[in-house]
Design an enzyme around this catalytic site. Structure first.
Site, mmCIF file in Angstrom:
data_model
loop_
_atom_site.group_PDB
_atom_site.id
_atom_site.type_symbol
_atom_site.label_atom_id
_atom_site.label_comp_id
_atom_site.label_asym_id
_atom_site.label_seq_id
_atom_site.Cartn_x
_atom_site.Cartn_y
_atom_site.Cartn_z
ATOM 1 N N ARG A 221 0.842 -1.188 0.000
ATOM 2 C CA ARG A 221 0.000 0.000 0.000
ATOM 3 C C ARG A 221 0.883 1.246 0.000
ATOM 4 N NH1 ARG A 221 -3.987 -2.080 -1.902
ATOM 5 N NH2 ARG A 221 -5.303 -0.331 -1.281
ATOM 6 N N HIS A 273 0.985 0.020 -10.147
ATOM 7 C CA HIS A 273 0.135 -0.835 -9.309
ATOM 8 C C HIS A 273 -0.305 -2.102 -10.064
ATOM 9 C CE1 HIS A 273 -2.460 -0.417 -5.458
ATOM 10 N NE2 HIS A 273 -2.184 -1.681 -5.692
#
Length: 309
Positions: A221, A273
């Site tokens: 994250r 990502h």
């Protein structure tokens, strides 16, 4: 039973779930229908979608990270939330992390810099046994990554908030365990969830605990890292700082803004990502099983909104 799907490529998910839940009506958020759903299978749904579900009995988060869902102001109270636990993402994440570790252990970052200067010089080889790797987060995916690297021959140290054991991995826990791990590793991998206790866990103090010349891989994250502290530890473009380099896949703001200095830092690799996209086939098996279990009143492992995972 009506199941509402909200995610990119929702039609693909609808087809996969329809095959696995033949008695259910599977719809997507793009369908022209206001009929409430019994179950939601969603990834980062809009607030209005969540508010318009008066009879929902369960929510399946179509990914490992639940922070976006838990922070959504439209999230209904007292509705059980379950998430995907690995569902085929483990091997993909392990490949990404393995690449990141090898990038630094085999000096590919330095060879790239040498190429830019047209330098032909072999770097001394460091054996895997002399390259300890730290994994922060030993959930389903973190444990898979840790075991994979241990099988590859790297000494692996894992960290979690509470005690855990994992074959082939030296496990640490708590604040003292984090300090111990940070002082031992040459590559640090962050695979923790986004919670109030993990935000900026990589900061000026923890980065200073790493050995000089260590490297960082973050496919977890974006909120785990204090970017200002990371940039300071990396040093400027001319001279290497305490931190040798970083491979980053997740950021607090995505897409990463064009003016973010990480884009142009010579010792940073950025990916959008993509470390472990959810494989629909494997994930749909798990989603269908979770929905069937909830519909039948069976016990399922739910998210603790207070803990954040």
């Amino acid at each position: 039973m009506r199941v509402l799907v909200h995610i990119d490529e929702a039609d693909t998910w609808r087809e996969a779930l329809a095959q696995r839940l033949p008695g259910a009506e599977i719809v997507t958020s793009d369908d022209d229908s206001d009929t409430p759903a019994d179950y939601l299978a969603v990834w980062k749904p809009p607030e209005t979608l969540l508010r318009n579900q008066p009879r929902v009995k369960g929510i399946v988060n179509l990914g490992a990270g639940v922070d976006a869902l838990l922070n959504n102001p439209g999230l209904p109270r007292d509705v059980p939330i379950v998430k995907l636990r690995d569902a085929g993402m483990g091997p993909l994440m392990a490949d990404y992390v393995r690449y990141g570790v090898l990038h630094f252990q085999r000096d590919f970052d330095r060879y790239r810099a040498q190429q830019n200067g047209k330098q032909w010089r072999e770097q001394p080889l460091t054996d895997k046994a002399d390259w300890p790797v730290g994994i922060l987060g030993l959930g389903a995916i973190g444990a898979h990554v840790a075991s994979t690297l241990a099988d590859d021959g790297f000494p692996v140290h894992g960290w979690s908030r509470s005690p855990k054991t994992l074959d082939g991995v030296t496990c640490h826990h708590g604040n003292e365990g984090l300090t111990t791990l940070m002082g031992k590793v040459k590559t640090l991998v962050t695979l923790l969830p986004d919670t109030s206790s993990t935000r900026h866990i990589i900061n000026t103090d923890t980065l200073a605990q790493l050995p000089a010349g260590a490297s960082l891989v973050n496919p977890g994250r974006g909120t785990l890292i204090d970017e200002a502290a990371l940039l300071a530890a990396l040093g400027d473009g001319a001279e290497e700082g305490r931190l040798r380099g970083a491979l980053l896949d997740a950021f607090p703001e995505e897409p990463l803004p064009a003016d973010n200095p990480l884009w142009t830092h010579p010792r940073v690799l950025i990916t959008p990502h993509m470390a472990a996209p959810t494989p629909v086939r494997d994930a749909a098996d798990q989603v269908a099983a979770l929905i069937r279990a909830m519909e039948n009143g069976e016990s399922v492992e739910t998210i603790d909104p207070q803990a954040g995972y």
